[in-house]
Design an enzyme around this catalytic site. Structure first.
Site, mmCIF file in Angstrom:
data_model
loop_
_atom_site.group_PDB
_atom_site.id
_atom_site.type_symbol
_atom_site.label_atom_id
_atom_site.label_comp_id
_atom_site.label_asym_id
_atom_site.label_seq_id
_atom_site.Cartn_x
_atom_site.Cartn_y
_atom_site.Cartn_z
ATOM 1 N N LEU B 72 0.805 -1.231 0.000
ATOM 2 C CA LEU B 72 0.000 0.000 0.000
ATOM 3 C C LEU B 72 0.835 1.277 0.000
ATOM 4 C CD1 LEU B 72 -2.852 -1.130 2.432
ATOM 5 C CD2 LEU B 72 -3.013 -0.850 -0.043
ATOM 6 N N CYS B 129 -6.226 -5.855 3.056
ATOM 7 C CA CYS B 129 -4.978 -6.059 2.325
ATOM 8 C C CYS B 129 -4.135 -7.110 3.035
ATOM 9 C CB CYS B 129 -4.184 -4.780 2.202
ATOM 10 S SG CYS B 129 -2.684 -5.044 1.260
#
Lengths: 266, 303
Positions: B72, B129
C-alpha cells in the site's frame, strides 16, 4: 504517448548461449517514434497463462527502417517463447517505456559506457547516439563484461564506440574480473559514466563514481508488473524523497530506469 | 438498452470500474483508456500520511495470474487531494477513493478529510490487504471488528462507503453480514488471496515479503463463488472482482449477484481491458436480447 501495438518479428537469431536478438517491425506510421537509449519495451507473451509484459531494453533502433532491435537472455517462459517465435509472426508490444538517457548530459565529454552481461545491449544504442558522425560526445569508451569468451554484440560495439575494453569472469579474454577491473587496468580517462548490469556491478559503479567525483548514470532493473507506473511494483530506494511517491521510492518503469547514481540508494 | 446501475443512490453509466491498486490514480492509464467510458475509477489505497510500502521484489508472475506485496505504498491523502483528485474530477466518471489505515483512527482521519471533497463520489474501505500486517488484516477477518469499524466510519463519512472484503476467511458471508450490520452502503470483493512463490533453482522466496496477494484469471472461480454467497447473505449492492478480462467474465459476476464489477490485474496484461469489458457487456446484452443490464444481476439458474 504510450501505446500497445502489434509488431512483426523480422528475424530472431541466437548470439550466444541463451542470448537472442530479435528485430521488431512496426506497422507503417504506427511505431513508437524515435526511442531514447535506455528506454524499454513491454513484450506480452502469447501464452495465455503468462500475463505480464516482459520488460526488455532497446538495444538498437535501425536508422533506415526504424526497426527496434532487442537482445535478451531467455530467462523464463516469456522470453523462451519469444526466442522461438518464427519470422513474420506477430507480437504485442507496449511502449515506449521509461525515461531513457538524457543525451545532453554527455555532450562534448569523454564517456565511459559500462555493460555487464545482459546489461550490455542497452549500451549499444547509447554508444551509437553518442559516437560516430552525428555523435555529440567527445569520445566513447565501451567496457563490456562477459561470463566467458562467448561474446555477443562485440563486433557491433567495435564498429560503434571509439574504444572497446573487455572483461570476463573466467579470464578467457580481456581483463580477468569485472568491468571496473578493466577500467582500472587500462587507466583510461573519462568525464562521465553510464552503466547497465547486475546489481552488484551497479553498486560498484556507484561507489567508484562517487570516490572519483564523476557524474554517473545507472540503468536499473526490477521485477515489474504494469510497466506504466500504476502498480508500484518496481520501485527503487532513493536518497531524497521522490516527488511522485512522497517517500524514498521511485518507480523504475517511469522515473527510471535511468537514474543519477548519487540519487539512488542501492 | 440500459447499462446504468446504481449503488447507494449514485448512478454509474455502466457497471465497469477499476480495481484499487491496479489503475494508479487513473492518470497512468489515460494514454490507453477514455476514463469517461468507465462507470467509475477506483483509486489506489490512500492513507493519512505517505506510506513506504514493502521492500522489493514486490511482484511475481504465476500461472494465470500474479502475486503482489506492494504494501500500500501511497503519497498520502493531502497529495492525493491536491494532485490526483483534480485530474479525476475532470474525467466525467465516478470517483471512488480507496482508503487504507493501520488503526481505526488512521481510517477515520482519511474518511474525514475526503468528506470535504465534492469530487469524491464514494469511499471504498480497504480492510483486507493481506500485505499489511498491522491492524488491517484483523479488521477484515473478524466479523465483530469489521462491524464496529464500519459503524464508526459510517457515522463520520459524508460519502457512501463500500467495505472491501478479504477472501482469506472461512465464511465470507459472515463478513458481508457484519459490514451490512455496521451500515455499509455496499461491499466489494474479492481482494487478493494470500499466496506464495518459491524459486526452486535458487531455493528462495520470490517476494521479499515472502507472501503476496494472488490476483488474475486464476482466482476468478473463487471470486464468483464468494460473490454468489454474499449476494445470498446481504441486501446491499456488491461490486464483484477477481480476474475479469472480458464482457463474459463481467456478466458471470453479475449473474452471481454483483451490481457492478471491477477490472484489476488484467489491466497489466492489456491496458485497454476496461474498455473491452464495457464493449463486451454491450455485445453480450445484444446477443441475449437483454434490455436492461440490471436484469442480469443475480439471474443465475440451476444447471
Amino acid at each position: 504517448m504510450k501505446k500497445v501495438i502489434l509488431m512483426t518479428i523480422r528475424r530472431t537469431e541466437q548470439l550466444a548461449d541463451g542470448i537472442y536478438r530479435t528485430v521488431l517491425h512496426a506497422p507503417d506510421g504506427d511505431g513508437f517514434g524515435t526511442m531514447l537509449p535506455g528506454q524499454f519495451l513491454g513484450i506480452y507473451p502469447n501464452d495465455p497463462a503468462a500475463l505480464l509484459p516482459r520488460p526488455i531494453s532497446l538495444c538498437r533502433q535501425e536508422p533506415e527502417t526504424g526497426d527496434l532491435v532487442i537482445v535478451y537472455r531467455t530467462a523464463g517462459r516469456g522470453t523462451q517463447e519469444l526466442a522461438a517465435q518464427p519470422a513474420s509472426s506477430m507480437v504485442r508490444v507496449l511502449g515506449a517505456l521509461g525515461n531513457g538517457y538524457d543525451l545532453s548530459r554527455f555532450r562534448g565529454k569523454r564517456v565511459l559506457l559500462l555493460g555487464g552481461g545482459i546489461g550490455i545491449p542497452p549500451m549499444l544504442e547509447l554508444a551509437a547516439r553518442l559516437a560516430g558522425e552525428n555523435g555529440t560526445a567527445k569520445q566513447v569508451i565501451a567496457v563490456l563484461g562477459y561470463r566467458s569468451s562467448d561474446f555477443f554484440l562485440l563486433e557491433e560495439f567495435r564498429k560503434t564506440a571509439g574504444r572497446v575494453l573487455i572483461a570476463t569472469d573466467d579470464g578467457s579474454a580481456g581483463t580477468h574480473g569485472t568491468v571496473l577491473d578493466a577500467v582500472r587496468e587500462d587507466g583510461t580517462e573519462f568525464d562521465i559514466v553510464a552503466a547497465c548490469g547486475p546489481m552488484p556491478m551497479l553498486r560498484g559503479v556507484k561507489k567508484f563514481a562517487e570516490e572519483r567525483g564523476t557524474e554517473a548514470y545507472l540503468s536499473l532493473e526490477e521485477r515489474m508488473a504494469c510497466g506504466v507506473g500504476a502498480c508500484l511494483g518496481c520501485v527503487c530506494r532513493t536518497v531524497h524523497r521522490d516527488d511522485h511517491s512522497k517517500v524514498n521510492n521511485a518507480r523504475v518503469c517511469t522515473e527510471g530506469p535511468v537514474f543519477l547514481a548519487s540519487e539512488v540508494d542501492i | 438498452m440500459n447499462f446504468a446501475v446504481e449503488i447507494a443512490g449514485i448512478e454509474l453509466k455502466n457497471p465497469v470500474m477499476t480495481a484499487s491498486g491496479t489503475f494508479g490514480s487513473g492518470q497512468e492509464y489515460a494514454d490507453f483508456v477514455d476514463l469517461g467510458r468507465l462507470g467509475a475509477v477506483v483509486t489506489k489505497g490512500v492513507s493519512d500520511i505517505p506510506w513506504e510500502g514493502n521492500p522489493t521484489p514486490r511482484v511475481a508472475e504465476v500461472y494465470g495470474g500474479m502475486l503482489n506485496a506492494i504494501g500500500l505504498q501511497n503519497p498520502g491523502v493531502e497529495t492525493f487531494v491536491r494532485r490526483d483528485l483534480p485530474f479525476l474530477a475532470r474525467q466525467n466518471t465516478r470517483v471512488i477513493v480507496n482508503v487504507c489505515g493501520h488503526t481505526e483512527e488512521e481510517y477515520l482521519r482519511v474518511v474525514e478529510r475526503l468528506g470535504q471533497e465534492k469530487a469524491v463520489d464514494m469511499l471504498e474501505i480497504n480492510v483486507s490487504c493481506p500485505n499489511v500486517t498491522r491492524g488491517a488484516l484483523q479488521f477484515g477477518q473478524d466479523p465483530a471488528c469489521l462491524e464496529a469499524l464500519t459503524a464508526r466510519i459510517r457515522r463520520i463519512a459524508r460519502q457512501p462507503i463500500i467495505m472491501k472484503l478479504t477472501p482469506n476467511v472461512t465464511s465470507i458471508a459472515d463478513l458481508a453480514r457484519a459490514a451490512e450490520a455496521g451500515g455499509a452502503d455496499a461491499i466489494s470483493l474479492i481482494n487478493t488471496i494470500t499466496g506464495m512463490k518459491i524459486d526452486v533453482e535458487r531455493q528462495r522466496f520470490v517476494l521479499a515479503n515472502r507472501t503476496g496477494g494472488l490476483s488474475g484469471p486464476c482466482i476468478k472461480p473463487v471470486a464468483v463463488r464468494m460473490v454468489y454467497q454474499c449476494a445470498k447473505a446481504v441486501r446491499i449492492p456488491i461490486i464483484g472482482m477477481g480476474g475479469i478480462a472480458s464482457g463474459e467474465d463481467a456478466v458471470e459476476f453479475l449473474l452471481a449477484g454483483a451490481t457492478a464489477v471491477a477490472v484489476g490485474m488484467m489491466n497489466f496484461h492489456d491496458p485497454h481491458t476496461t474498455e473491452h469489458v464495457v464493449d463486451g457487456i454491450r455485445d453480450y446484452c445484444r446477443r441475449h436480447h437483454v434490455e436492461d443490464v440490471r436484469d442480469l444481476i443475480g439471474a443465475v439458474r440451476d444447471a
